[in-house]
Design a protein around this motif. Structure first.
Motif, PDB file in Angstrom:
ATOM      1  N   UNK A  53      40.204   3.598  30.124  1.00  0.00           N
ATOM      2  CA  UNK A  53      40.570   2.859  28.910  1.00  0.00           C
ATOM      3  C   UNK A  53      41.350   3.771  27.974  1.00  0.00           C
ATOM      4  N   UNK A  54      41.750   3.218  26.833  1.00  0.00           N
ATOM      5  CA  UNK A  54      42.461   4.043  25.850  1.00  0.00           C
ATOM      6  C   UNK A  54      41.578   5.198  25.391  1.00  0.00           C
ATOM      7  N   UNK A  55      40.293   4.939  25.243  1.00  0.00           N
ATOM      8  CA  UNK A  55      39.369   6.009  24.870  1.00  0.00           C
ATOM      9  C   UNK A  55      39.321   7.088  25.956  1.00  0.00           C
ATOM     10  N   UNK A  56      39.204   6.661  27.216  1.00  0.00           N
ATOM     11  CA  UNK A  56      39.173   7.616  28.314  1.00  0.00           C
ATOM     12  C   UNK A  56      40.457   8.413  28.416  1.00  0.00           C
ATOM     13  N   UNK A  57      41.589   7.737  28.240  1.00  0.00           N
ATOM     14  CA  UNK A  57      42.870   8.451  28.288  1.00  0.00           C
ATOM     15  C   UNK A  57      43.018   9.401  27.106  1.00  0.00           C
ATOM     16  N   UNK A  58      42.445   9.040  25.953  1.00  0.00           N
ATOM     17  CA  UNK A  58      42.492   9.940  24.798  1.00  0.00           C
ATOM     18  C   UNK A  58      41.687  11.214  25.069  1.00  0.00           C
ATOM     19  N   UNK A  59      40.531  11.071  25.747  1.00  0.00           N
ATOM     20  CA  UNK A  59      39.739  12.249  26.126  1.00  0.00           C
ATOM     21  C   UNK A  59      40.548  13.139  27.065  1.00  0.00           C
ATOM     22  N   UNK A  60      41.190  12.521  28.063  1.00  0.00           N
ATOM     23  CA  UNK A  60      42.022  13.279  29.005  1.00  0.00           C
ATOM     24  C   UNK A  60      43.161  13.973  28.263  1.00  0.00           C
ATOM     25  N   UNK A  61      43.755  13.281  27.304  1.00  0.00           N
ATOM     26  CA  UNK A  61      44.854  13.855  26.522  1.00  0.00           C
ATOM     27  C   UNK A  61      44.400  15.095  25.765  1.00  0.00           C
ATOM     28  N   UNK A  62      43.223  15.031  25.141  1.00  0.00           N
ATOM     29  CA  UNK A  62      42.694  16.180  24.397  1.00  0.00           C
ATOM     30  C   UNK A  62      42.428  17.350  25.347  1.00  0.00           C
ATOM     31  N   UNK A  63      41.867  17.056  26.511  1.00  0.00           N
ATOM     32  CA  UNK A  63      41.593  18.118  27.486  1.00  0.00           C
ATOM     33  C   UNK A  63      42.888  18.764  27.970  1.00  0.00           C
ATOM     34  N   UNK A  64      43.920  17.957  28.185  1.00  0.00           N
ATOM     35  CA  UNK A  64      45.215  18.503  28.592  1.00  0.00           C
ATOM     36  C   UNK A  64      45.773  19.419  27.510  1.00  0.00           C
ATOM     37  N   UNK A  65      45.656  18.988  26.259  1.00  0.00           N
ATOM     38  CA  UNK A  65      46.179  19.804  25.164  1.00  0.00           C
ATOM     39  C   UNK A  65      45.426  21.118  25.047  1.00  0.00           C
ATOM     40  N   UNK A  66      44.113  21.074  25.213  1.00  0.00           N
ATOM     41  CA  UNK A  66      43.317  22.305  25.170  1.00  0.00           C
ATOM     42  C   UNK A  66      43.713  23.236  26.313  1.00  0.00           C
ATOM     43  N   UNK A  67      43.845  22.679  27.507  1.00  0.00           N
ATOM     44  CA  UNK A  67      44.244  23.507  28.642  1.00  0.00           C
ATOM     45  C   UNK A  67      45.657  24.025  28.522  1.00  0.00           C
ATOM     46  N   UNK A  68      46.549  23.202  27.959  1.00  0.00           N
ATOM     47  CA  UNK A  68      47.943  23.617  27.825  1.00  0.00           C
ATOM     48  C   UNK A  68      48.139  24.717  26.804  1.00  0.00           C
ATOM     49  N   UNK A  69      47.496  24.583  25.659  1.00  0.00           N
ATOM     50  CA  UNK A  69      47.622  25.617  24.634  1.00  0.00           C
ATOM     51  C   UNK A  69      46.831  26.857  24.992  1.00  0.00           C
ATOM     52  N   UNK A  70      45.805  26.684  25.808  1.00  0.00           N
ATOM     53  CA  UNK A  70      45.024  27.842  26.232  1.00  0.00           C
ATOM     54  C   UNK A  70      43.759  27.980  25.418  1.00  0.00           C
ATOM     55  N   UNK A  71      42.724  28.484  26.091  1.00  0.00           N
ATOM     56  CA  UNK A  71      41.425  28.652  25.448  1.00  0.00           C
ATOM     57  C   UNK A  71      41.486  29.711  24.352  1.00  0.00           C
TER      58      UNK A  71
END
Length: 299
Positions: A53-71
């Motif tokens: 859902x949009x909520x699930x995709x938003x969670x995935x989006x946040x995880x991608x951003x965290x992984x992309x910018x780096x821990x």
């Protein structure tokens, strides 16, 4: 920690609200998706657009951003946010290890990273919305434009259009003749990759700089070895992706999925920071003897 992001991402994706059908997809598919998004691998077992859902995709989006910018960027963000609870000595050590003048520069450093990322991804999202809004409507089209922009800039490979605009698991194959989509997405991918290379070069140069300033040969060799390990892994991984080298399973430092490899890299960075701390904190030893009567003492 890394496992913390995996855990809370999987927990959120397991919720029924994260699924389009309203039924939980199960823990293991959610864990795989959360891990893949955080490690920006792009591997999926379920089609993103039709499963989440949009909520699930938003969670995935946040995880991608965290992984992309780096821990490390988010660690610095937390350090800057809660800097009053951290001793000035720790702030200064962390700042100097990133080439900053003082602990107060951490916030400015992280702010520049996030602002630069937001500007690039925002411009890309606005251009992509020219196509996604007519395809999906205003609300869904805006979200899809943002999702595609973040996914492309972070080199994540997640596709919010498969099964809705294109066939499931087909990614953007059916949009290959759209010049706007291809140009914008290609530019975002190149900028994201160039940013990663710039960060890697910066890290390697900082490690070599610490090695040069080390007060003993052991510290220098440890730093030079770490710089060589990270640099060689980066070159080999990029060569494999470009099909210049045979695929031998070398992971990309800090980003690729590979627990033991990432663990070794983080251990090596810890050793480098220990060498840096030893160099900056160690006071010179005073070997002069005082209050000792010798034949050469002044009367």
């Amino acid at each position: 920690s890394v496992f913390g992001f995996y855990s809370w991402g999987a927990a959120l994706l397991t919720l029924p609200a994260a699924s389009r059908s309203g039924v939980s997809c199960g823990f293991f598919p959610a864990l795989f998706t959360a891990t893949s998004a955080t490690c920006v691998t792009g591997l999926v077992t379920l089609p993103t657009a039709t499963t989440w859902s949009i909520f699930g995709q938003a969670v995935i989006l946040i995880l991608i951003q965290i992984g992309g910018l780096g821990f490390m960027s988010f660690a610095l963000l937390l350090l800057g946010t809660f800097s009053r609870r951290v001793s000035p000595r720790i702030r200064n050590i962390t700042a100097q290890s990133f080439g900053l003048e003082s602990g107060e520069g951490i916030r400015r450093f992280v702010k520049r990273i996030f602002i630069g990322t937001a500007v690039i991804e925002g411009c890309g999202a606005l251009l992509l919305m020219i196509r996604t809004i007519p395809m999906l409507g205003i609300g869904h089209g805006i979200f899809a434009g943002i999702f595609l922009s973040v996914s492309a800039f972070c080199n994540a490979g997640f596709d919010p259009l498969g099964g809705v605009v294109t066939s499931p698991f087909s990614s953007l194959v059916q949009l290959q003749d759209d010049p706007l989509m291809m140009i914008v997405l290609s530019a975002l991918i190149i900028l994201g990759a160039a940013g990663f290379l710039a960060v890697m070069i910066f890290i390697i140069c900082r490690i070599v700089s610490v090695g040069k300033k080390s007060r003993n040969i052991t510290g220098s060799l440890l730093c030079y070895g770490t710089a060589f390990m990270i640099g060689s892994q980066t070159i080999i991984n990029i060569g494999m992706c470009l099909k210049l080298f045979p695929c031998i399973g070398i992971t990309l430092p800090f980003l690729s999925a590979g627990g033991s490899s990432n663990l070794c890299v983080y251990f090596a960075i810890g050793i480098v920071m220990s060498v840096f701390r030893f160099n900056t904190d160690r006071d010179p030893v005073n070997f002069r003897l005082t209050h000792l009567s010798t034949p050469f003492s002044e009367a």
